[in-house]
Write an enzyme that holds these catalytic residues in place. Structure first.
Site, PDB file in Angstrom:
ATOM      1  N   SER A   3      39.189  30.491  42.253  1.00  0.00           N
ATOM      2  CA  SER A   3      39.369  30.619  40.800  1.00  0.00           C
ATOM      3  C   SER A   3      39.730  29.315  40.109  1.00  0.00           C
ATOM      4  O   SER A   3      39.740  29.256  38.871  1.00  0.00           O
ATOM      5  CB  SER A   3      40.441  31.675  40.514  1.00  0.00           C
ATOM      6  OG  SER A   3      40.001  32.955  40.933  1.00  0.00           O
ATOM      7  N   HIS A  36      41.782  44.834  34.767  1.00  0.00           N
ATOM      8  CA  HIS A  36      42.647  44.194  33.791  1.00  0.00           C
ATOM      9  C   HIS A  36      42.517  44.795  32.393  1.00  0.00           C
ATOM     10  O   HIS A  36      43.288  44.440  31.486  1.00  0.00           O
ATOM     11  CB  HIS A  36      42.310  42.690  33.689  1.00  0.00           C
ATOM     12  CG  HIS A  36      42.678  41.901  34.896  1.00  0.00           C
ATOM     13  ND1 HIS A  36      41.807  41.679  35.939  1.00  0.00           N
ATOM     14  CD2 HIS A  36      43.841  41.288  35.240  1.00  0.00           C
ATOM     15  CE1 HIS A  36      42.392  40.945  36.872  1.00  0.00           C
ATOM     16  NE2 HIS A  36      43.632  40.695  36.475  1.00  0.00           N
ATOM     17  N   CYS A  91      40.772  36.954  35.911  1.00  0.00           N
ATOM     18  CA  CYS A  91      39.929  38.145  36.026  1.00  0.00           C
ATOM     19  C   CYS A  91      38.537  37.779  36.535  1.00  0.00           C
ATOM     20  O   CYS A  91      37.799  37.032  35.883  1.00  0.00           O
ATOM     21  CB  CYS A  91      39.827  38.848  34.675  1.00  0.00           C
ATOM     22  SG  CYS A  91      38.713  40.267  34.691  1.00  0.00           S
TER      23      CYS A  91
END
Length: 636
Positions: free
Chosen positions: A324, A367, A380
């Site tokens: 990420s 989420h 996310c």
């Protein structure tokens, strides 16, 4: 008539005799002149040429140049090498002498066998090294008992010394003996022929070997027909190697290594404006002194068989999926391409479908509805699947290259790897098949084919934090001269650097998202925030899978990191910068198989940035320079 002929013959004879006499006189004059030229005018030169038949010139190795940190702390230097040599002709029994020597200094059977072999090969007056790197006590003890050790002589040379052991091993590297391959590949230098000469084998020692090496001196000695040295006629010492000044801060390097502990990990701390690498650590490491002094086969086997790869520099040579931490690149690619705006929202219910395939978010329940800043702060996956599909892999790749990913950054040590930023053309060229949309999904969360190094992630973060300027990493400040009173002045600032070409509003959106990662109420690294006012950190967590999670595991529940074998655990990553409101330092951390980026890597990054801000190496020249000064030094 007869009388006239006789007179004519007499005159002819006289002329010929005079011509012969003149010729002889000319030849004698030329010979005398030549003798005068050789014996008087150039007598010294030809005397020396005759003496060359009994004179030898021996090369003298120069002292190797020191390597110091940004404040002048020696991290590679030279020390006395106290050693013992044996002259076989001066002892009746070499074996008895070696046995007597063993009472004062330990040496193994391998050394003993080596000495005995060399005794048979070499002439009896040639000194043979027996033991190197003695302590002063050992050296003194042998000197005291030298009358009882016939043939033994003490010698003092110089050897490379790395006073901080493994702390700088991957940066500085080490020196070693010249190999046959070195002789074939390196530029010709008589020094390489010296049997005990050492050259750089890795790190800075290798990259800057030539200037660090220096220039040879010589000793002119008189020797007999057998090669025995009778006396030294004259000597000229060599020119020491030049000094290399690194950008590294020794204090910060020590803290980083201590904080990383026994993990298999790497970290890079850098100045976002000048590109100075202030700390670069790869753990575990190795002791370069073992290589400089001659590493044993046992030590070598332990290093190469270690699964945590202590010989490799993970900071520049380790290639990992960025996870990420790559999401800022995807976000910028989408914003700059105009396929989304910063208010673009996506609803995350924990998964999304692409044909028959299901792609999951790390948060099982999802989420809910998120905009871009919240998607970055909460990391996310569903959001980034969506925008990656919209922008496409090729535009993501183009943005990644702008930030230094997928290419070598030409830092001054060997072993750097380029990583990989895939494109449609790359896959077709390498695998011969077309790119699939599902692969774009994987790229959107920093997985799939994407590979980066910790150094690249640090540079990416620095370029984000400095306002989108092209800063490149720098490990060496100078080689062969520096201003010791102001070692940190004259560094570039962000305004001096060329722009990457990112719209300021796009960059601000991404940076706000990174701020929420740490300082937001729902940020993925909120537990690792810096609480000191004015030092706040912004960043991004990353968790990179090393194996695919099966459908069965998702149904039964994914095992916790501590429940898996070490090699099956995810890599933990974090990139960040501080202070958020006035950025100056960037950091990248990876913990191999560390599990979660928020739990394993983010706390390390926080501590590194806090210590960097406390030490503030870019603004603290005075104390360190004054500490180095000798009595009598004055301010200019």
């Amino acid at each position: 008539m007869a009388k006239d002929q006789h007179k004519e013959k007499g005159r002819l004879f006289t002329r010929r005799a005079l011509m012969m006499a003149g010729g002889q006189a000319a030849l004698m004059s030329a010979l005398a002149g030549r003798l005068y030229y050789l014996q008087v005018l150039h007598s010294d030169q030809y005397t020396t040429m005759a003496d060359e038949n009994r004179m030898n010139i021996q090369l003298l190795a120069p002292l190797r140049g020191q390597i110091v940190d940004r404040f002048g702390v020696e991290i590679a230097s030279n020390r006395h090498n106290y050693r013992v040599v044996l002259i076989p002709e001066q002892t009746k029994s070499v074996e008895d002498t070696l046995e007597a020597l063993a009472q004062f200094v330990p040496y193994d059977e391998i050394d003993r066998e080596r000495v005995l072999k060399e005794v048979k090969k070499k002439r009896s007056f040639v000194p043979i090294p027996v033991v190197d790197n003695l302590t002063w006590d050992q050296f003194a003890r042998i000197n005291v008992h030298s009358p009882d050790l016939p043939g033994i002589q003490m010698d003092v040379g110089a050897t490379r010394n790395y006073p901080y052991g493994d702390l700088f091993a991957h940066i500085v590297g080490y020196v070693g003996a010249v190999s046959e391959k070195d002789l074939q590949t390196l530029e010709a230098d008589p020094l390489l022929e010296l049997p005990e000469f050492r050259i750089g084998k890795s790190g800075i020692e290798k990259f800057y070997d030539k200037p660090l090496r220096g220039k040879a001196g010589y000793s002119r000695v008189e020797a007999n027909a057998y090669g025995r040295i009778i006396r030294e006629l004259n000597r000229e010492e060599g020119t020491p190697g030049t000094e290399a000044v690194l950008t590294i801060d020794k204090k910060l390097q020590e803290f980083t290594a201590k904080r990383m502990g026994t993990e298999s990990a790497a970290a890079v701390v850098m100045d976002i404006h000048s590109g100075d690498i202030l700390s670069m650590v790869s753990v575990p490491a190795f002791d370069p002194n073992a290589f400089a002094n001659g590493i044993s086969s046992k030590e070598w086997k332990e290093l190469v068989s270690n699964s945590k790869r202590p010989l490799g520099n993970k900071a520049i040579g380790g290639q990992y999926p960025p996870g990420s931490t790559f999401k800022m690149i995807v976000a910028l690619a989408a914003l700059e391409a105009g396929v989304i705006v910063d208010s673009h929202e996506v609803f995350c219910r924990g998964h999304t479908n692409l044909g028959k395939h299901r792609f999951h978010c790390w948060k099982r329940g999802g989420h809910g509805k998120l905009n871009l800043e919240d998607a970055i702060s909460q990391s996310c996956d569903i959001y980034f699947y969506d925008i990656a599909r919209k922008v496409g892999v090729d535009r993501i790749a183009e943005m990644a290259h702008r930030f230094g990913l997928g290419e070598k950054l030409d830092i001054d040590i060997l072993g750097e790897r380029a990583g990989l930023i895939p494109t449609k053309a790359w896959k077709y060229a390498v695998q011969g098949v077309k790119w699939q949309v599902g692969e774009t999904y994987n790229v959107g969360i920093g997985q799939g084919f994407v590979l980066t190094t910790p150094l690249q992630l640090a540079v990416m973060t620095a370029r984000l934090a400095n306002g989108g300027k092209i800063v490149n990493p720098r490990l060496v400040r100078s080689v062969g001269g520096r201003d010791t009173d102001a070692p940190l002045l004259g560094d570039p600032v962000a305004s001096d650097l060329p722009s990457i070409g990112i719209t300021p509003s796009s960059l601000r959106t991404v940076l706000r998202g990174m701020n929420k990662v740490v300082n937001g109420k729902r940020g993925s690294a909120r537990a690792a925030k810096i609480k000191t006012e004015g030092w706040e950190m912004a960043g991004k967590t990353g968790t990179a899978q090393v194996r695919r999670i099966s459908k069965k595991e998702r149904i039964e529940g994914v095992r916790k990191a501590h429940e898996k074998p070490w090699e099956e655990r995810d890599h933990a990553l974090f990139v960040g910068f501080a202070p958020y409101n006035d950025p100056r330092y960037a950091v990248a951390v990876i913990v191999e198989h560390g599990g979660s980026g928020s739990k394993a890597a983010a706390p390390i990054a926080r501590d590194l940035l806090q210590e960097t801000l406390r030490l503030d190496p870019l603004r603290r020249p005075s104390h360190d320079v004054l500490a180095r000064r000798k009595p009598g030094d004055t301010d200019a």
